[in-house]
Design a protein around this motif. Sequence first.
Motif, PDB file in Angstrom:
ATOM      1  N   GLN A 280      -8.984   2.883   9.480  1.00  0.00           N
ATOM      2  CA  GLN A 280      -7.762   3.627   9.797  1.00  0.00           C
ATOM      3  C   GLN A 280      -7.444   4.704   8.765  1.00  0.00           C
ATOM      4  OE1 GLN A 280      -4.321   1.171  11.215  1.00  0.00           O
ATOM      5  NE2 GLN A 280      -5.714  -0.540  10.813  1.00  0.00           N
ATOM      6  N   VAL A 281      -8.059   4.610   7.588  1.00  0.00           N
ATOM      7  CA  VAL A 281      -7.805   5.606   6.546  1.00  0.00           C
ATOM      8  C   VAL A 281      -8.178   7.014   7.006  1.00  0.00           C
ATOM      9  CG1 VAL A 281     -10.079   5.401   5.432  1.00  0.00           C
ATOM     10  CG2 VAL A 281      -8.077   6.032   4.065  1.00  0.00           C
TER      11      VAL A 281
ATOM     12  N   ASP B 128     -13.311  -3.288   5.191  1.00  0.00           N
ATOM     13  CA  ASP B 128     -12.338  -2.698   4.270  1.00  0.00           C
ATOM     14  C   ASP B 128     -13.083  -2.066   3.103  1.00  0.00           C
ATOM     15  OD1 ASP B 128      -9.814  -2.031   3.151  1.00  0.00           O
ATOM     16  OD2 ASP B 128      -8.948  -3.844   3.993  1.00  0.00           O
TER      17      ASP B 128
ATOM     18  N   SER C 261      -1.676   8.870  11.371  1.00  0.00           N
ATOM     19  CA  SER C 261      -1.238   7.479  11.488  1.00  0.00           C
ATOM     20  C   SER C 261       0.240   7.345  11.138  1.00  0.00           C
ATOM     21  CB  SER C 261      -2.060   6.576  10.564  1.00  0.00           C
ATOM     22  OG  SER C 261      -1.569   5.259  10.585  1.00  0.00           O
TER      23      SER C 261
ATOM     24  N   ILE D 177      -2.353   4.773   1.418  1.00  0.00           N
ATOM     25  CA  ILE D 177      -3.741   4.856   0.944  1.00  0.00           C
ATOM     26  C   ILE D 177      -4.223   6.304   0.952  1.00  0.00           C
ATOM     27  CG2 ILE D 177      -6.140   4.234   1.446  1.00  0.00           C
ATOM     28  CD1 ILE D 177      -4.530   1.975   0.195  1.00  0.00           C
TER      29      ILE D 177
ATOM     30  N   ASN E  67      -8.396  -2.878  -0.475  1.00  0.00           N
ATOM     31  CA  ASN E  67      -7.902  -2.599   0.891  1.00  0.00           C
ATOM     32  C   ASN E  67      -7.673  -1.116   1.154  1.00  0.00           C
ATOM     33  OD1 ASN E  67      -5.929  -5.422   0.158  1.00  0.00           O
ATOM     34  ND2 ASN E  67      -7.737  -5.499   1.464  1.00  0.00           N
TER      35      ASN E  67
ATOM     36  N   SER F 199       1.180   1.823   5.441  1.00  0.00           N
ATOM     37  CA  SER F 199       0.123   1.407   4.523  1.00  0.00           C
ATOM     38  C   SER F 199      -1.056   2.374   4.565  1.00  0.00           C
ATOM     39  CB  SER F 199      -0.344  -0.013   4.849  1.00  0.00           C
ATOM     40  OG  SER F 199      -0.801  -0.103   6.178  1.00  0.00           O
ATOM     41  N   VAL F 200      -1.361   2.884   5.750  1.00  0.00           N
ATOM     42  CA  VAL F 200      -2.457   3.851   5.887  1.00  0.00           C
ATOM     43  C   VAL F 200      -2.090   5.152   5.171  1.00  0.00           C
ATOM     44  CG1 VAL F 200      -3.777   5.254   7.511  1.00  0.00           C
ATOM     45  CG2 VAL F 200      -3.311   2.841   8.027  1.00  0.00           C
TER      46      VAL F 200
ATOM     47  N   ARG G 113      -9.097  -0.200   5.448  1.00  0.00           N
ATOM     48  CA  ARG G 113      -8.188  -0.638   6.499  1.00  0.00           C
ATOM     49  C   ARG G 113      -8.810  -0.514   7.881  1.00  0.00           C
ATOM     50  NH1 ARG G 113      -4.444  -2.170   3.508  1.00  0.00           N
ATOM     51  NH2 ARG G 113      -3.235  -2.987   5.273  1.00  0.00           N
ATOM     52  N   ASP G 114      -9.998  -1.092   8.006  1.00  0.00           N
ATOM     53  CA  ASP G 114     -10.716  -1.085   9.280  1.00  0.00           C
ATOM     54  C   ASP G 114     -10.962   0.332   9.792  1.00  0.00           C
ATOM     55  OD1 ASP G 114     -12.065  -2.587  11.190  1.00  0.00           O
ATOM     56  OD2 ASP G 114     -10.378  -2.586  12.573  1.00  0.00           O
TER      57      ASP G 114
ATOM     58  N   LYS H 178       0.786  -1.233   0.000  1.00  0.00           N
ATOM     59  CA  LYS H 178       0.000   0.000   0.000  1.00  0.00           C
ATOM     60  C   LYS H 178       0.825   1.293   0.000  1.00  0.00           C
ATOM     61  CE  LYS H 178      -3.143  -3.026   0.096  1.00  0.00           C
ATOM     62  NZ  LYS H 178      -3.555  -3.594  -1.192  1.00  0.00           N
TER      63      LYS H 178
END
Length: 229
Positions: free
Chosen positions: A173-174, A214, A179, A187, A167, A183-184, A170-171, A143
Amino acid sequence: MASVDKWKDVDVYFESKLQSSETIMDSILKANTEAGLPAIDVSPNQGKFLYLLAKMKGAKNILEIGTLGGYSSIWLARALPDDGHLITLEYEAKHAKVAEENIKKAGLEQKIEVMVGAALDLLPTLEEKGYPHFDLIFIDADKPNNPHYLNWALKLSKPGTVIIADNVVRDGQVLDENSEVSSVQGIRQFIDLLAQEERIDSTAIQTVGIKGYDGFVLGVVTDAPLATP
């Protein structure tokens, strides 16, 4: 509010009702597990979703960034016509070997080509190998590099090309702009680039199910690419 268990049960319900018995696809997931690959394949319903998108698009040439064990590759390739072709890029040689075995098991070795190496090294070589553009591009790799993958996806597109990325939620988290998870942030940068990019009309869809919470980004290229990544 529905529980995670309920999400999974609903996923299983739809799969049992809307998909025929998939012995081959089940065996591919089993082979991936036995080979020690991470359990991050798309779900069966998501695989069918990708298949239907490719079918509705009438795609003849598909690019996938991120192969893993070839589960999503096979779903996408099933939508191709007899003369269709799918290129899939995989960094890990071990994953690529498992994918190639799975692809042969599915009888699609004539339609799918696995290229091994870093995607950002392979993407610049595709045009000279005879793949100047694709009808559909599926981004499902590391990501942090998603913004770079999007730039290359646009480079390898034409008006009407469909671009899909997995994805992206991300639960939830985006939402976290602070963060420290790469990966966040990848994205978030990818979404910012989409927001600024006039050559693609896009949206994002949140999903729940066996894979948890997701989502996907879906976009259609509206104009021919202008810039080199």
